[in-house]
Design a protein around this motif. Structure first.
Motif, PDB file in Angstrom:
ATOM      1  N   LYS A  19       0.853  -1.182   0.000  1.00 31.00           N
ATOM      2  CA  LYS A  19       0.000   0.000   0.000  1.00 31.00           C
ATOM      3  C   LYS A  19       0.890   1.233   0.000  1.00 31.00           C
ATOM      4  N   PHE A  20       0.729   2.090  -1.022  1.00 32.01           N
ATOM      5  CA  PHE A  20       1.605   3.242  -1.158  1.00 32.01           C
ATOM      6  C   PHE A  20       1.012   4.439  -0.449  1.00 32.01           C
ATOM      7  N   ASN A  21       1.446   4.672   0.741  1.00 37.41           N
ATOM      8  CA  ASN A  21       1.105   5.905   1.443  1.00 37.41           C
ATOM      9  C   ASN A  21       2.219   6.235   2.423  1.00 37.41           C
ATOM     10  N   ARG A  22       2.147   7.410   2.985  1.00 35.54           N
ATOM     11  CA  ARG A  22       3.216   7.887   3.836  1.00 35.54           C
ATOM     12  C   ARG A  22       3.371   7.025   5.083  1.00 35.54           C
ATOM     13  N   ARG A  23       2.279   6.613   5.665  1.00 41.17           N
ATOM     14  CA  ARG A  23       2.340   5.820   6.890  1.00 41.17           C
ATOM     15  C   ARG A  23       3.047   4.490   6.637  1.00 41.17           C
ATOM     16  N   ALA A  24       2.708   3.844   5.492  1.00 35.82           N
ATOM     17  CA  ALA A  24       3.338   2.562   5.173  1.00 35.82           C
ATOM     18  C   ALA A  24       4.834   2.729   4.977  1.00 35.82           C
ATOM     19  N   PHE A  25       5.235   3.851   4.354  1.00 42.67           N
ATOM     20  CA  PHE A  25       6.658   4.052   4.126  1.00 42.67           C
ATOM     21  C   PHE A  25       7.416   4.268   5.435  1.00 42.67           C
ATOM     22  N   ILE A  26       6.838   5.060   6.325  1.00 41.68           N
ATOM     23  CA  ILE A  26       7.507   5.321   7.605  1.00 41.68           C
ATOM     24  C   ILE A  26       7.682   4.025   8.382  1.00 41.68           C
ATOM     25  N   LYS A  27       6.642   3.163   8.325  1.00 44.15           N
ATOM     26  CA  LYS A  27       6.734   1.870   9.005  1.00 44.15           C
ATOM     27  C   LYS A  27       7.861   1.037   8.414  1.00 44.15           C
ATOM     28  N   ALA A  28       7.955   1.022   7.069  1.00 46.46           N
ATOM     29  CA  ALA A  28       9.021   0.269   6.413  1.00 46.46           C
ATOM     30  C   ALA A  28      10.385   0.840   6.770  1.00 46.46           C
ATOM     31  N   VAL A  38      -2.109   6.485  -9.628  1.00 48.03           N
ATOM     32  CA  VAL A  38      -0.968   7.300 -10.051  1.00 48.03           C
ATOM     33  C   VAL A  38      -0.398   6.661 -11.310  1.00 48.03           C
ATOM     34  N   LEU A  39      -0.439   7.395 -12.417  1.00 44.32           N
ATOM     35  CA  LEU A  39       0.146   6.905 -13.666  1.00 44.32           C
ATOM     36  C   LEU A  39       1.359   7.781 -13.970  1.00 44.32           C
ATOM     37  N   ALA A  40       2.530   7.171 -13.877  1.00 45.95           N
ATOM     38  CA  ALA A  40       3.793   7.901 -14.059  1.00 45.95           C
ATOM     39  C   ALA A  40       4.503   7.412 -15.315  1.00 45.95           C
ATOM     40  N   ASP A  41       5.220   8.326 -15.968  1.00 48.65           N
ATOM     41  CA  ASP A  41       5.872   8.001 -17.241  1.00 48.65           C
ATOM     42  C   ASP A  41       7.101   8.881 -17.402  1.00 48.65           C
ATOM     43  N   GLY A  42       8.229   8.275 -17.739  1.00 48.86           N
ATOM     44  CA  GLY A  42       9.414   9.090 -17.974  1.00 48.86           C
ATOM     45  C   GLY A  42      10.658   8.250 -18.142  1.00 48.86           C
ATOM     46  N   GLY A  43      11.794   8.942 -18.178  1.00 48.39           N
ATOM     47  CA  GLY A  43      13.059   8.259 -18.376  1.00 48.39           C
ATOM     48  C   GLY A  43      14.221   9.216 -18.291  1.00 48.39           C
ATOM     49  N   CYS A  44      15.379   8.763 -18.746  1.00 45.29           N
ATOM     50  CA  CYS A  44      16.585   9.577 -18.703  1.00 45.29           C
ATOM     51  C   CYS A  44      17.427   9.308 -19.937  1.00 45.29           C
ATOM     52  N   THR A  45      18.567   9.983 -20.005  1.00 42.18           N
ATOM     53  CA  THR A  45      19.464   9.872 -21.149  1.00 42.18           C
ATOM     54  C   THR A  45      20.874   9.556 -20.667  1.00 42.18           C
ATOM     55  N   THR A  95       1.981   2.214 -13.111  1.00 42.38           N
ATOM     56  CA  THR A  95       0.679   2.591 -12.565  1.00 42.38           C
ATOM     57  C   THR A  95       0.493   1.901 -11.222  1.00 42.38           C
ATOM     58  N   ILE A  96       0.249   2.707 -10.185  1.00 39.40           N
ATOM     59  CA  ILE A  96       0.020   2.192  -8.842  1.00 39.40           C
ATOM     60  C   ILE A  96      -1.191   2.924  -8.255  1.00 39.40           C
ATOM     61  N   VAL A  97      -1.540   2.579  -7.035  1.00 33.95           N
ATOM     62  CA  VAL A  97      -2.590   3.281  -6.306  1.00 33.95           C
ATOM     63  C   VAL A  97      -1.989   3.828  -5.023  1.00 33.95           C
ATOM     64  N   PHE A  98      -2.268   5.092  -4.739  1.00 27.98           N
ATOM     65  CA  PHE A  98      -1.843   5.703  -3.488  1.00 27.98           C
ATOM     66  C   PHE A  98      -2.877   5.326  -2.430  1.00 27.98           C
ATOM     67  N   PRO A 149       5.120  -6.977 -11.264  1.00 28.81           N
ATOM     68  CA  PRO A 149       4.342  -8.184 -10.986  1.00 28.81           C
ATOM     69  C   PRO A 149       2.858  -7.904 -10.756  1.00 28.81           C
ATOM     70  N   SER A 150       2.534  -6.756 -10.153  1.00 29.64           N
ATOM     71  CA  SER A 150       1.139  -6.423  -9.862  1.00 29.64           C
ATOM     72  C   SER A 150       1.014  -4.937  -9.631  1.00 29.64           C
ATOM     73  N   ILE A 151      -0.230  -4.479  -9.509  1.00 28.19           N
ATOM     74  CA  ILE A 151      -0.452  -3.051  -9.238  1.00 28.19           C
ATOM     75  C   ILE A 151       0.096  -2.658  -7.881  1.00 28.19           C
ATOM     76  N   GLU A 152       0.227  -3.628  -6.981  1.00 30.33           N
ATOM     77  CA  GLU A 152       0.773  -3.364  -5.648  1.00 30.33           C
ATOM     78  C   GLU A 152       2.276  -3.569  -5.588  1.00 30.33           C
ATOM     79  N   GLU A 153       2.861  -4.142  -6.644  1.00 28.09           N
ATOM     80  CA  GLU A 153       4.299  -4.388  -6.693  1.00 28.09           C
ATOM     81  C   GLU A 153       4.848  -3.818  -7.997  1.00 28.09           C
ATOM     82  N   PRO A 154       5.236  -2.564  -8.017  1.00 29.96           N
ATOM     83  CA  PRO A 154       5.683  -1.960  -9.278  1.00 29.96           C
ATOM     84  C   PRO A 154       7.042  -2.437  -9.750  1.00 29.96           C
TER      85      PRO A 154
END
Length: 427
Positions: A2-11, A277-284, A295-298, A420-425
């Motif tokens: 689950k992508f949210n601030r609380r989950a990240f702080i716990k991790a 959240v649909l994100a798209d980009g790259g680098c050079t 694509t994930i869900v916040f 692998p999944s929407i929960e595992e980007p």
């Protein structure tokens, strides 16, 4: 996950410090007084990943020129006209800014490359020339088109065929055509695309590095999502993460219902719990690109989110598996992915999967050749594509899964491993 601030702080509390390239906690945010937050990010744990990068060698560029000349002879083209851009960089390792004044090169079907520039730029251009040596110039009151005509006359004669690189600006083509009216003019794609479409091992390695870096930047991004985050915040983190990793790069995102627009909306958006959240980009890296969408869900994905995401993933997998077969054409990959999505209830045809399956990629983010209906070009070793099926439901949300791949000795190979999944980007 689950992508949210609380989950990240716990991790963060239980993970080893070395694995945390980004620190996200309450003191990392400050209010600007207008319901926006400013992110203060610590990228100190990120390390430059470019120490082992090997630029394209002089020998490889010389082989490109030779191949271009061979293709010119096969296609009955007597010379190729280039102005600064990725093709000129590809063949000649020459880079110069564009202006109203012509700076260009002519590659003849045999013999040395020749250059054209304003007289006052001759010394600067001379510093940049690595292949060939002759530079012909024009004063401010003179015609650069007459200089090109002189080169063609000396190298080819009074008549012949000149290939014009596809991104050459029209006024240059028009001026040359009027001055050297005895020549036939054709698009230079059989030469430029005929070389650039098939990547060497050195090019593949640079693209692999670019993709590896972008994946690491994505990990920072998704670990730092927070309620109220703006698109500008998102892009800034992406830019700084890429920079810390040794590359110039960018990743943009759209949130919630605006993810139903394949290339997003111009509306200002702020992230909230439950948003897709649909994100798209790259680098050079050394001129070579990466391009990855995630694509994930916040928050917690719904069954609807999972259903749509899983169908897009199934379409991506079907295209990749088909690419393993001999004799497959570019359009076949688009067709098999589109069928999966249509059969899954999101058809017909372009209704929800509204764009082609993929584009070529290399020095340009979009280049030859495309995975699209009507393109009967067979897959061949060295070709590089994005594989990016999407499902866009206006008024709800959109999903795109995108990873780039190349055709290797034994079939397709991904530059970035698919989610692998929407929960595992990240695989």
């Amino acid at each position: 996950m689950k992508f949210n601030r609380r989950a990240f702080i716990k991790a963060a509390a239980i993970a080893p410090a070395a694995t945390l390239p980004f620190v996200s906690c309450s003191e990392n945010y400050s209010s600007t007084g207008d319901n926006k937050s400013v992110l203060r990010a610590d990228f100190s744990k990120l390390k430059n990943m470019t120490a082992d990068v090997k630029p394209i060698s002089r020998e490889e560029r010389q082989s490109r020129i030779s191949k271009a000349q061979e293709l010119m002879r096969e296609n009955k083209v007597d010379a190729l006209f280039l102005e600064p851009g990725t093709s000129m960089k590809y063949f000649l390792d020459f880079d110069f800014f564009l202006s109203e004044r012509m700076v260009a090169a002519v590659i003849p079907s045999s013999g040395d490359v020749m250059y054209i520039c304003p007289k006052f730029e001759e010394d600067k251009v001379g510093e940049l020339v690595k292949f060939g040596s002759e530079i012909r110039t024009w004063e401010e009151h003179e015609s650069p088109y007459a200089v090109v005509k002189g080169i063609l006359s000396d190298k080819i004669g009074r008549t012949g065929t000149l290939g014009i690189e596809e991104r050459c600006r029209f006024f240059l083509y028009d001026g040359i055509k009027k001055e050297a009216s005895g020549f036939n003019y054709v698009l230079g794609d059989p030469i430029t695309a005929g070389c650039r479409m098939y990547k060497s091992a050195a090019e593949i390695a640079l693209m692999q590095k670019a993709n590896d870096i972008t994946i690491e930047a994505y990990k920072v991004l998704f670990d730092s999502l927070y309620e109220g985050m703006s698109q500008d915040d998102f892009r800034e983190i992406a830019s700084q993460a890429h920079k810390a990793l040794g590359a110039n790069g960018s990743i943009g995102a759209n949130f919630g219902e605006w993810t139903a627009f394949p290339h997003g909306s111009s509306k200002v958006q702020y992230l909230k719990e439950g948003d897709v959240v649909l994100a798209d980009g790259g680098c050079t890296i050394e001129g070579y690109k990466s391009d990855i969408s995630r694509t994930i869900v916040f928050g917690q994905p719904t069954d609807r989110h999972k259903e749509v995401w899983n169908l897009a993933k199934e379409a991506q997998t079907a295209a990749f598996e088909l690419a393993k077969n001999q004799g497959v054409k570019c359009e076949d990959l688009d067709a098999v992915a589109r069928k999966v999505i249509s059969d899954g209830g999101f058809g017909p045809d372009y209704k929800y999967f509204s764009h082609r399956l993929g584009h070529g990629i290399g020095m340009d983010g979009h280049e030859w050749t495309n995975l699209v209906r009507g393109n009967d070009t067979p897959l061949a070793k060295g070709m590089c594509f994005s594989n990016e099926p999407g499902i866009y439901i206006v008024g709800e949300f959109g999903v795109r899964v995108e990873d780039c791949m190349y055709v290797g000795e034994n079939g397709p190979v991904y530059f970035s491993q698919p989610s692998p999944s929407i929960e595992e980007p990240f695989a």
